[in-house]
Design a protein around this motif. Structure first.
Motif, mmCIF file in Angstrom:
data_model
loop_
_atom_site.group_PDB
_atom_site.id
_atom_site.type_symbol
_atom_site.label_atom_id
_atom_site.label_comp_id
_atom_site.label_asym_id
_atom_site.label_seq_id
_atom_site.Cartn_x
_atom_site.Cartn_y
_atom_site.Cartn_z
ATOM 1 N N LEU A 101 -6.392 40.229 -57.469
ATOM 2 C CA LEU A 101 -7.397 39.465 -58.201
ATOM 3 C C LEU A 101 -6.744 38.229 -58.792
ATOM 4 C CD1 LEU A 101 -9.333 42.266 -60.133
ATOM 5 C CD2 LEU A 101 -10.092 41.026 -58.099
ATOM 6 N N PHE A 102 -7.134 37.057 -58.320
ATOM 7 C CA PHE A 102 -6.593 35.805 -58.845
ATOM 8 C C PHE A 102 -7.137 35.597 -60.257
ATOM 9 C CE2 PHE A 102 -6.777 31.117 -59.277
ATOM 10 C CZ PHE A 102 -5.419 30.874 -59.223
ATOM 11 N N GLU A 103 -6.270 35.181 -61.148
ATOM 12 C CA GLU A 103 -6.614 35.031 -62.562
ATOM 13 C C GLU A 103 -7.287 36.282 -63.105
ATOM 14 O OE1 GLU A 103 -8.622 31.355 -63.448
ATOM 15 O OE2 GLU A 103 -6.925 30.164 -62.771
ATOM 16 N N GLY A 104 -6.939 37.440 -62.533
ATOM 17 C CA GLY A 104 -7.433 38.708 -63.061
ATOM 18 C C GLY A 104 -8.867 39.033 -62.721
ATOM 19 N N GLN A 140 2.345 19.527 -64.269
ATOM 20 C CA GLN A 140 1.009 18.988 -64.505
ATOM 21 C C GLN A 140 0.096 19.991 -65.193
ATOM 22 O OE1 GLN A 140 0.069 15.797 -61.179
ATOM 23 N NE2 GLN A 140 0.315 17.803 -60.233
ATOM 24 N N HIS A 141 0.429 21.269 -65.072
ATOM 25 C CA HIS A 141 -0.482 22.310 -65.569
ATOM 26 C C HIS A 141 0.348 23.528 -65.939
ATOM 27 C CE1 HIS A 141 -3.844 24.873 -66.068
ATOM 28 N NE2 HIS A 141 -4.167 25.122 -64.817
ATOM 29 N N MET A 142 0.016 24.128 -67.078
ATOM 30 C CA MET A 142 0.843 25.227 -67.597
ATOM 31 C C MET A 142 0.291 26.617 -67.300
ATOM 32 S SD MET A 142 3.762 24.736 -68.850
ATOM 33 C CE MET A 142 3.930 26.277 -69.758
ATOM 34 N N GLU A 143 -0.793 26.730 -66.580
ATOM 35 C CA GLU A 143 -1.245 28.083 -66.252
ATOM 36 C C GLU A 143 -0.135 28.747 -65.422
ATOM 37 O OE1 GLU A 143 -5.223 28.382 -64.689
ATOM 38 O OE2 GLU A 143 -5.310 30.496 -65.275
ATOM 39 N N PRO A 144 0.113 30.046 -65.659
ATOM 40 C CA PRO A 144 1.307 30.661 -65.065
ATOM 41 C C PRO A 144 1.368 30.629 -63.532
ATOM 42 C CG PRO A 144 0.572 31.958 -66.910
ATOM 43 C CD PRO A 144 -0.474 30.905 -66.701
ATOM 44 N N ASP A 145 0.231 30.460 -62.847
ATOM 45 C CA ASP A 145 0.329 30.369 -61.375
ATOM 46 C C ASP A 145 1.143 29.138 -60.969
ATOM 47 O OD1 ASP A 145 -1.929 28.994 -62.419
ATOM 48 O OD2 ASP A 145 -2.959 28.972 -60.487
ATOM 49 N N HIS A 146 1.295 28.172 -61.886
ATOM 50 C CA HIS A 146 2.093 26.974 -61.577
ATOM 51 C C HIS A 146 3.320 26.809 -62.466
ATOM 52 C CE1 HIS A 146 -1.409 26.004 -59.265
ATOM 53 N NE2 HIS A 146 -2.147 26.053 -60.348
ATOM 54 N N SER A 147 3.360 27.536 -63.566
ATOM 55 C CA SER A 147 4.422 27.248 -64.535
ATOM 56 C C SER A 147 5.465 28.345 -64.661
ATOM 57 C CB SER A 147 3.805 27.000 -65.915
ATOM 58 O OG SER A 147 3.316 28.214 -66.452
ATOM 59 N N VAL A 197 -9.293 20.263 -67.127
ATOM 60 C CA VAL A 197 -9.423 20.391 -65.668
ATOM 61 C C VAL A 197 -8.107 21.008 -65.163
ATOM 62 C CG1 VAL A 197 -9.970 19.175 -63.524
ATOM 63 C CG2 VAL A 197 -10.732 18.219 -65.703
ATOM 64 N N HIS A 198 -7.701 22.222 -65.574
ATOM 65 C CA HIS A 198 -8.667 23.136 -66.131
ATOM 66 C C HIS A 198 -8.253 23.674 -67.497
ATOM 67 C CE1 HIS A 198 -7.883 27.664 -65.262
ATOM 68 N NE2 HIS A 198 -8.946 27.700 -65.976
ATOM 69 N N TRP A 199 -7.118 23.229 -68.012
ATOM 70 C CA TRP A 199 -6.653 23.569 -69.362
ATOM 71 C C TRP A 199 -6.454 22.245 -70.118
ATOM 72 C CZ3 TRP A 199 -2.307 27.915 -69.627
ATOM 73 C CH2 TRP A 199 -2.868 29.153 -69.291
ATOM 74 N N ALA A 235 -3.529 18.257 -59.650
ATOM 75 C CA ALA A 235 -3.475 19.542 -60.372
ATOM 76 C C ALA A 235 -4.473 20.527 -59.739
ATOM 77 C CB ALA A 235 -3.677 19.325 -61.867
ATOM 78 N N ASP A 236 -5.227 21.281 -60.546
ATOM 79 C CA ASP A 236 -6.147 22.276 -59.966
ATOM 80 C C ASP A 236 -7.330 21.637 -59.232
ATOM 81 O OD1 ASP A 236 -5.019 24.751 -60.545
ATOM 82 O OD2 ASP A 236 -6.078 24.991 -62.443
ATOM 83 N N ALA A 237 -7.673 20.405 -59.590
ATOM 84 C CA ALA A 237 -8.848 19.770 -58.981
ATOM 85 C C ALA A 237 -8.655 19.642 -57.473
ATOM 86 C CB ALA A 237 -9.076 18.390 -59.588
ATOM 87 N N ARG A 280 -16.443 28.148 -54.523
ATOM 88 C CA ARG A 280 -16.307 29.395 -55.299
ATOM 89 C C ARG A 280 -15.209 29.228 -56.354
ATOM 90 N NH1 ARG A 280 -13.980 34.886 -54.756
ATOM 91 N NH2 ARG A 280 -12.636 34.140 -53.077
ATOM 92 N N TYR A 281 -14.123 28.567 -55.953
ATOM 93 C CA TYR A 281 -13.019 28.302 -56.883
ATOM 94 C C TYR A 281 -13.492 27.382 -58.021
ATOM 95 C CZ TYR A 281 -8.586 26.406 -58.580
ATOM 96 O OH TYR A 281 -7.551 26.008 -59.384
ATOM 97 N N TYR A 282 -14.128 26.270 -57.649
ATOM 98 C CA TYR A 282 -14.522 25.278 -58.661
ATOM 99 C C TYR A 282 -15.527 25.873 -59.656
ATOM 100 C CZ TYR A 282 -16.596 21.498 -61.152
ATOM 101 O OH TYR A 282 -17.043 20.722 -62.194
ATOM 102 N N LEU A 328 -3.049 21.543 -56.300
ATOM 103 C CA LEU A 328 -2.108 22.649 -56.526
ATOM 104 C C LEU A 328 -2.491 23.921 -55.768
ATOM 105 C CD1 LEU A 328 -1.126 22.221 -60.285
ATOM 106 C CD2 LEU A 328 0.198 21.669 -58.244
ATOM 107 N N HIS A 329 -3.670 23.941 -55.164
ATOM 108 C CA HIS A 329 -4.046 25.056 -54.281
ATOM 109 C C HIS A 329 -4.747 24.449 -53.068
ATOM 110 C CE1 HIS A 329 -3.526 27.945 -57.601
ATOM 111 N NE2 HIS A 329 -4.283 27.176 -58.351
ATOM 112 N N GLY A 330 -4.586 25.088 -51.914
ATOM 113 C CA GLY A 330 -5.353 24.663 -50.740
ATOM 114 C C GLY A 330 -4.744 23.471 -50.052
HETATM 115 FE FE1 FEO Z 1 -5.537 26.572 -63.678
HETATM 116 FE FE2 FEO Z 1 -4.120 26.984 -60.596
HETATM 117 O O1 FEO Z 1 -4.256 27.157 -62.443
#
Ligand code: FEO
Length: 384
Positions: free
Chosen positions: A19-22, A75-82, A143-145, A162-164, A183-185, A214-216
């Motif tokens: 589960l991505f982001e839980g 660029q972004h501190m969410e743990p999937d990138h940081s 976008v998004h933190w 970043a996530d955009a 679905r992601y957005y 940062l994804h895709g």
């Molecule tokens: Fe908001 Fe890909 O982390």
């Protein structure tokens, strides 16, 4: 993977997270993108999920041919990138860490270390030169933190976004972009349309040839298509003509009403009818459809003098993401005191610009001639 002469892909694919982001299923995995820009100085954009740190570091090493990065741009501190920043800092102790002031506060909170001796704090309009490549930083709060920055490379006209413009799905997966990007957005950034609009306005003043999210996948052609979809999603317009019927059914009677409505909608020429059983479908897919289509039917049972739990969760997902600008209809079922429509209308009071259909379908346990007739009228009304 080469993006331009000087820009290389050094990210990783994740096919182990359930589960991505839980909360989001990712049947085709996800990528954590990272990029190396190689010039007189070398910058790496963003780290990856810590479980892939070794793979990421070896991608960097293999790409740099014995050189070391001078900068890690966060660029972004969410743990999937940081979550691999610390291991990067250990391996490359001379590299500076370039990020927003808010990010360094988050680093202290996440890692107990804000890398005070390596910090370069940047904000809106600040620059960084690698030699030929001049970066300009763009703040992109929510976008998004709140700490997020994006980066524009004036040499190769790349927006590191970043996530955009990200999507679910590993990079070796061949699949439609819009389906999993939407679905992601909607799921992850949907609440922050105003903030996305503000970044899109800043982006409009730039000459962008490539978008590196940062994804895709890296986006390097037909950018208007992606920018247009982001504009539609973030301004809460409907992307497609069609009706979503979102329902719950305990014993199959509400489901029979939904099937009849679908049949009649198609008979009346409706362009597209999507149906989601909220107890069984991927909730994020149903939420995505609700934002995508211009009409929606909520069909559910009265339950504990309220509505069935999956429908309550669904409507909460919509209203917390600023659900608005739709034609809406209701089907309620109740064996002795139907009140689901009343409850749903109260929940939807948070939403702006909803137009309710005149025909509301009330079912007492099972369809009868009267409720069937009401469904025919509703189908006509929704197709007008
Ligand atoms: Fe908001 Fe890909 O982390």
């Amino acid at each position: 993977m080469q993006i331009t002469n000087d820009v290389k892909y050094v990210g990783v694919n994740d096919r182990i997270t359930d589960l991505f982001e839980g909360q989001y299923i990712i049947p085709n995995g996800i990528s954590y993108n990272s990029y190396a820009v190689i010039d007189e100085k070398i910058a790496v954009f963003d780290s990856v999920d810590a479980r892939f740190a070794n793979e990421w570091l070896s991608n960097i090493e293999n790409t740099l041919n014995g050189r070391s990065p001078d900068y890690l741009i966060v660029q972004h501190m969410e743990p999937d990138h940081s979550s691999s920043i610390s291991i990067f800092a250990e391996k490359y102790p001379d590299a500076k860490i370039v990020s927003s002031a808010k990010s360094f506060v988050m680093m202290k909170n996440f890692f107990g270390n804000d890398f005070a001796d390596k910090q370069i704090v940047v904000g809106e309009g600040d620059g960084l030169s690698l030699g030929k490549h001049e970066f300009k930083f763009i703040t992109a709060p929510m976008v998004h933190w709140p700490e997020v920055i994006m980066t524009y490379d004036t040499a190769d006209k790349i927006l590191f976004s970043a996530d955009a413009f990200g999507k679910f799905g590993a990079l070796d997966e061949q699949e439609d972009w819009a389906c999993e990007a939407r679905r992601y957005y909607i799921g992850i950034v949907g609440k922050y349309g105003v903030q996305v609009q503000s970044v899109l306005k800043k982006a409009a003043s730039l000459d962008i040839k490539i978008i590196c999210p940062l994804h895709g996948p890296v986006l390097n052609e037909n950018l208007e298509y992606y920018l247009n979809l982001y504009n539609i999603w973030s301004s809460y317009q409907s992307e497609s003509k069609g009706v979503l019927i979102a329902y719950t059914s305990v014993y199959g009677n509400t489901k029979k009403a939904v099937e009849l409505l679908k049949e009649k909608l198609l008979e009346n020429g409706c362009e597209k009818v999507a149906v989601n059983d909220l107890a069984r479908c991927d909730m994020a897919e149903a939420v995505e459809d609700a934002f995508r289509y211009d009409r929606i039917v909520f069909a559910t049972t009265t339950y504990n003098a309220d509505i069935f739990p999956f429908m309550r969760t669904f409507i909460d997902h919509l209203t917390e993401r600023n659900f608005s600008n739709k034609r809406v209809a209701f089907i309620e079922n109740g064996s002795w005191a139907p009140m689901a429509t009343k409850v749903m209308k109260v929940m939807l009071e948070k939403s702006k610009n909803l137009t309710y259909c005149e025909n509301e379908v009330k079912i007492f346990s099972a369809l009868n001639d009267e409720s069937k007739e009401k469904i025919l009228l509703l189908a006509k009304e929704l197709c007008n």
